[in-house]
Design a protein around this motif. Sequence first.
Motif, short mmCIF file in Angstrom:
data_model
loop_
_atom_site.label_atom_id
_atom_site.label_comp_id
_atom_site.label_asym_id
_atom_site.label_seq_id
_atom_site.Cartn_x
_atom_site.Cartn_y
_atom_site.Cartn_z
N HIS A 1 -32.46 -36.67 7.96
CA HIS A 1 -33.02 -36.90 6.63
C HIS A 1 -32.12 -36.44 5.49
N LYS B 1 -33.58 -32.66 1.14
CA LYS B 1 -34.82 -33.10 0.52
C LYS B 1 -35.10 -32.25 -0.73
N PRO B 2 -36.08 -32.67 -1.56
CA PRO B 2 -36.36 -31.93 -2.79
C PRO B 2 -36.63 -30.44 -2.59
N ASN B 3 -37.39 -30.07 -1.54
CA ASN B 3 -37.66 -28.64 -1.38
C ASN B 3 -36.43 -27.89 -0.89
N ASP B 4 -35.49 -28.59 -0.22
CA ASP B 4 -34.21 -27.96 0.11
C ASP B 4 -33.43 -27.69 -1.18
N SER B 5 -33.47 -28.64 -2.09
CA SER B 5 -32.78 -28.46 -3.38
C SER B 5 -33.36 -27.29 -4.16
N ARG C 1 -36.38 -25.81 6.50
CA ARG C 1 -37.74 -26.34 6.60
C ARG C 1 -38.36 -25.93 7.92
#
Length: 237
Positions: free
Chosen positions: A146, A149-153, A60
Amino acid sequence: MIDTSDSGAPRSGAPEAPSEPDYGETGRKVFAREAAFRTAADKSESLPPMQGLEIAFAGRSNVGKSSLVNALTGRNALARTSHTPGRTQQLIFFDVGGLFTLVDMPGYGYAAVSKQKVAAWTQLVRDYLRGRANLARILLLIDARHGIKPNDSEIMDMLDKAAVSYQIVLTKADAPKKAELDAVIARTGELIARRPAAHPRVLVTSSRSAEGISELRAAIAQLLAERGVALPAGQGG
């Protein structure tokens, strides 16, 4: 009969199993070499010819990627000097001592970036991953405060689909309390357990405190050695 006549330690006559190599000192020597900007690419046509092994850093936009690259290489402004305005959507290539190329990928997940830029970034990454035979591994940086997160997935889904090996590196590990950090480490391990392209070991780092930097250097040195790169000797010097 077991012979203990020389040192008092039992000897069965069978050769001892070889010990696992310690890549700590080798990793230090790898990153003691000069790291320098090589080139940048903002589209597939600009990608440099494949030359030696590449290890890419992804994460990110606020994950602390540049700080980690600088801490790893011991250069306070290596990543930042190449990230001048207009290069934020580029792949930045750094030569590390003639041993491998470190690829700094543009950050993702920043809310102020337009959908057009997100699409362009996604296409560039896909073009880079497609057929890049010399890409040894992606180091996917995750904020330890954290977790995934969804965008990491989404990025992990892309890497799994492309069959590109990747390893999770937690950053900013000095920020959360120990119990919180332990929980994030455990949860991260659970989430990657069934992902086909994910390396099972989660690395934990902090650019601020230097926690985990030597371990990350050692992990990279081990990867290079496993891929046949001739590395500086790990002892002495």
